[in-house]
Design an enzyme around this catalytic site. Sequence first.
Site, PDB file in Angstrom:
ATOM      1  N   TYR A 156      -5.719  89.246 114.081  1.00  6.65           N
ATOM      2  CA  TYR A 156      -4.343  89.714 113.938  1.00  6.65           C
ATOM      3  C   TYR A 156      -4.061  90.103 112.491  1.00  6.65           C
ATOM      4  O   TYR A 156      -3.594  91.210 112.205  1.00  6.65           O
ATOM      5  CB  TYR A 156      -3.371  88.637 114.405  1.00  6.65           C
ATOM      6  N   SER A 159      -6.116  93.184 111.499  1.00  3.64           N
ATOM      7  CA  SER A 159      -5.610  94.431 112.084  1.00  3.64           C
ATOM      8  C   SER A 159      -4.348  94.902 111.373  1.00  3.64           C
ATOM      9  O   SER A 159      -4.188  96.091 111.086  1.00  3.64           O
ATOM     10  CB  SER A 159      -5.346  94.253 113.581  1.00  3.64           C
ATOM     11  N   LYS A 160      -3.457  93.972 111.075  1.00  2.00           N
ATOM     12  CA  LYS A 160      -2.205  94.342 110.415  1.00  2.00           C
ATOM     13  C   LYS A 160      -2.429  94.739 108.953  1.00  2.00           C
ATOM     14  O   LYS A 160      -1.755  95.630 108.431  1.00  2.00           O
ATOM     15  CB  LYS A 160      -1.198  93.203 110.521  1.00  2.00           C
TER      16      LYS A 160
END
Length: 249
Positions: A156, A159-160
């Site tokens: 997460y 990806s961000k």
Amino acid sequence: MLLEGKVAIVTGASRGIGRAIALTLATHGATLVLNGTREDLLTELAGEVKSLGRSCAVCAGDVSDQQTAGELVRAAVGQFGRIDILVNNAGINRRASTLDMDPVEDWQRVLDINLNGTLYMCRASLPYMIDNKYGKIVNVTSTTAKTPHRNAAPSYGASKAGVNYLTQHLALEMAKHNIYVNAVCPGPIDTDMSQQWTADYRESVINRIPLGKLGTPQNVADAVLFLSSSMSDFITGESININGGTYMN
């Protein structure tokens, strides 16, 4: 009516932050193309948008599939003639730790939706924005892109963080075309997910927030409205924290 006459695509619009963004843009005059994986929720949302007097189209699909991006763009251009605003909100999270996570479902799937999906949507939309010599792209990332969080999978945050870099790179590339690319980085927001927290965990989260409260989807939507409108016409390549002070930079 900050967005009167503008056409906006909002991904991940089914609920939570995406839903608040869609309704806020519509309230300020935008025509909308709504995306998500729950067509029933999108249809319900479209009814609310139309009740505000705004035109709206629904295009359900998974943004990790490049075909979805093409369908969304064709819906906007085919039905409304243009794309002025793109809000990349679609995203998923996982809770697995590095050693426990599944390399496909907990790593690749998260990157496919959060990072690749954002890229696909930008690539599909940008040629039309370039032709129009105007565009506003707002990517919804996370405070976790800037600082690690024990309750988020490494996929997460990675990806961000990738989306934050992509935001800056596109801003630099597209500035000559009068296309603005920015991001918002929400922190602890009171959504359906947070409603599942135990009372003790909820209190512990709030205690770590300098402002002493959770944010709301509307807080994020208001920042997206600002970045989608002419009020932000000298801002590009930024990732704005919306987290009550939990991370400052």
